[in-house]
Design a protein around this motif. Structure first.
Motif, short mmCIF file in Angstrom:
data_model
loop_
_atom_site.label_atom_id
_atom_site.label_comp_id
_atom_site.label_asym_id
_atom_site.label_seq_id
_atom_site.Cartn_x
_atom_site.Cartn_y
_atom_site.Cartn_z
N VAL A 1 0.84 -1.21 0.00
CA VAL A 1 0.00 0.00 0.00
C VAL A 1 0.87 1.25 0.00
CG1 VAL A 1 -1.64 1.35 1.37
CG2 VAL A 1 -1.99 -1.11 1.07
N GLY A 2 1.85 1.32 0.90
CA GLY A 2 2.70 2.49 1.00
C GLY A 2 3.52 2.74 -0.25
N THR A 3 4.07 1.67 -0.83
CA THR A 3 4.87 1.79 -2.05
C THR A 3 4.01 2.21 -3.22
OG1 THR A 3 6.36 0.07 -1.22
CG2 THR A 3 6.51 0.60 -3.57
N SER A 4 2.81 1.66 -3.30
CA SER A 4 1.88 2.03 -4.37
C SER A 4 1.55 3.51 -4.32
CB SER A 4 0.60 1.19 -4.25
OG SER A 4 -0.39 1.65 -5.16
N LEU A 5 1.27 4.01 -3.13
CA LEU A 5 0.93 5.43 -2.98
C LEU A 5 2.11 6.32 -3.35
CD1 LEU A 5 -1.06 5.19 0.37
CD2 LEU A 5 -2.00 5.92 -1.82
N ALA A 6 3.32 5.93 -2.97
CA ALA A 6 4.50 6.72 -3.31
C ALA A 6 4.71 6.76 -4.82
CB ALA A 6 5.74 6.15 -2.62
N ALA A 7 4.56 5.62 -5.47
CA ALA A 7 4.73 5.56 -6.93
C ALA A 7 3.67 6.39 -7.65
CB ALA A 7 4.67 4.11 -7.41
N MET A 8 2.49 6.47 -7.06
CA MET A 8 1.41 7.21 -7.69
C MET A 8 1.63 8.72 -7.72
SD MET A 8 -2.24 5.46 -6.92
CE MET A 8 -1.88 4.95 -5.26
N ILE A 9 2.55 9.21 -6.89
CA ILE A 9 2.88 10.64 -6.96
C ILE A 9 3.41 10.96 -8.35
CG2 ILE A 9 4.38 12.46 -6.09
CD1 ILE A 9 4.35 11.07 -3.38
N VAL A 10 4.34 10.14 -8.82
CA VAL A 10 4.94 10.35 -10.14
C VAL A 10 3.93 10.07 -11.25
CG1 VAL A 10 6.82 9.68 -11.68
CG2 VAL A 10 7.19 9.73 -9.21
N THR A 11 3.22 8.95 -11.12
CA THR A 11 2.22 8.58 -12.13
C THR A 11 1.15 9.65 -12.27
OG1 THR A 11 2.56 6.24 -11.60
CG2 THR A 11 0.58 6.80 -12.83
N SER A 12 0.67 10.17 -11.13
CA SER A 12 -0.38 11.18 -11.15
C SER A 12 0.08 12.45 -11.85
CB SER A 12 -0.84 11.50 -9.73
OG SER A 12 -1.46 10.39 -9.13
N LEU A 13 1.30 12.88 -11.56
CA LEU A 13 1.82 14.10 -12.18
C LEU A 13 1.86 13.97 -13.69
CD1 LEU A 13 4.72 14.98 -9.73
CD2 LEU A 13 2.66 16.32 -10.13
N SER A 14 2.31 12.81 -14.18
CA SER A 14 2.37 12.59 -15.62
C SER A 14 0.98 12.54 -16.23
CB SER A 14 3.12 11.28 -15.91
OG SER A 14 3.17 11.02 -17.29
N SER A 15 0.06 11.86 -15.55
CA SER A 15 -1.31 11.74 -16.04
C SER A 15 -2.01 13.10 -16.06
CB SER A 15 -2.08 10.75 -15.17
OG SER A 15 -3.40 10.61 -15.63
N ILE A 16 -1.81 13.89 -15.00
CA ILE A 16 -2.42 15.23 -14.91
C ILE A 16 -1.95 16.10 -16.07
CG2 ILE A 16 -2.48 17.37 -13.58
CD1 ILE A 16 -2.34 15.58 -11.04
N LYS A 17 -0.66 16.06 -16.36
CA LYS A 17 -0.11 16.88 -17.43
C LYS A 17 -0.77 16.54 -18.77
CE LYS A 17 4.30 18.45 -19.38
NZ LYS A 17 3.90 18.35 -20.80
N ALA A 18 -0.94 15.24 -19.02
CA ALA A 18 -1.56 14.82 -20.28
C ALA A 18 -3.03 15.24 -20.34
CB ALA A 18 -1.43 13.31 -20.43
N HIS A 19 -3.76 15.09 -19.24
CA HIS A 19 -5.17 15.49 -19.22
C HIS A 19 -5.33 17.00 -19.33
CE1 HIS A 19 -7.18 11.68 -18.61
NE2 HIS A 19 -6.37 11.37 -17.62
N GLN A 20 -4.41 17.73 -18.73
CA GLN A 20 -4.48 19.18 -18.79
C GLN A 20 -4.29 19.69 -20.20
OE1 GLN A 20 -5.63 21.23 -16.74
NE2 GLN A 20 -5.08 23.13 -17.77
#
Length: 260
Positions: free
Chosen positions: A51-70
């Protein structure tokens, strides 16, 4: 082989994060639990590490995904700014609760919940086209629930936020994009809480900070960034109904996996 597994996990997580706005945790957490078992980590901590590792990795994933959606101007930032207040509070409460409960029990409950949500997504929502958003207090409360449950299970929030955003009138593409943005505060607060709450646990292996296992984190983020952008672009080129049904299928697969 484990490095290859983490790279493949990152690719799958990135694609689903961009395509469905789920942050990739629905794939990462069960897979990390399996890989941590193979590595012989203590059963008492491996679920929380996943759970903790997944959440940490999602910081990077979310930033990339947000940029593309924006780039598609699909993120509803005003709505996000209100919901994220509740998300931050809920994410801490969710991480605190998870640390004090059985990971297996939480996975089973979430699996059942995911199957129920997938059924609702498959048969569709009655969307109030052009309707008003709920008031700020209700949006904050929704954020607490979304952040709490998402942080508890190590997911990006799309499992809850996409259906909620669809319910209040957003199109599927805007719901996915805004959900991807909501995944960032969940990931930041959830991973930070897991790092702090896990410190001092003598059963944790080397190369961890609290419940975040850095070798897995690095392997996942290396490939997730590129695939998140691809997934986000696909989300804006697929018919809304087809995207919603694909999301429902994903939830069924993960839900069954967590229950079994």
């Amino acid at each position: 082989m484990l490095i290859l597994l983490y790279l493949l996990l990152g690719a799958s997580a990135g694609l689903t994060a961009g395509l469905f706005g789920v942050g990739g945790g629905l794939i990462i957490v069960p897979a990390l639990i399996y890989s941590f078992k193979l590595q012989g980590f203590a059963p008492e901590v491996l679920t929380h590490m996943a759970v903790g590792t997944s959440l940490a990795a999602m910081i990077v994933t979310s930033l990339s995904s947000i940029k593309a959606h924006q780039e598609e101007h699909a993120v509803q930032w005003k709505l996000f700014s209100i919901v994220s207040v509740g998300i931050l509070m809920g994410a801490f409460l969710g991480a605190y609760t998870a640390v004090n409960l059985s990971g297996h029990f939480l996975q089973t409950l979430f699996g059942i919940f995911a199957i129920g949500v997938s059924a609702k997504m498959w048969f569709g929502f009655k969307v109030r086209e052009g309707g008003r958003f709920p008031g700020k207090p209700l949006l904050v409360i929704a954020g607490v629930v979304i952040g709490g449950i998402s942080s508890m299970f190590g997911i990006g929030g799309g499992t809850l936020s996409v259906p909620f955003l669809r319910r209040i009138g957003l199109t599927m593409q805007k719901a996915v994009a805004t959900s991807a943005a909501c995944g960032l505060p969940i990931a930041v607060m959830g991973s930070a809480s897991n790092m702090i709450l896990g410190m001092g646990n003598q059963q944790l292996p080397d190369m961890t900070t609290g419940y975040v296992y850095w070798p897995a984190f690095i392997g996942i983020v290396v490939t997730s960034v590129f695939l998140a952008r691809l997934g986000a672009r696909l989300a804006h080129n697929l018919p809304a109904e087809k995207l919603q049904k694909l999301f429902a299928i994903l939830l069924v697969v993960v839900g069954v996996q967590l229950v079994i």
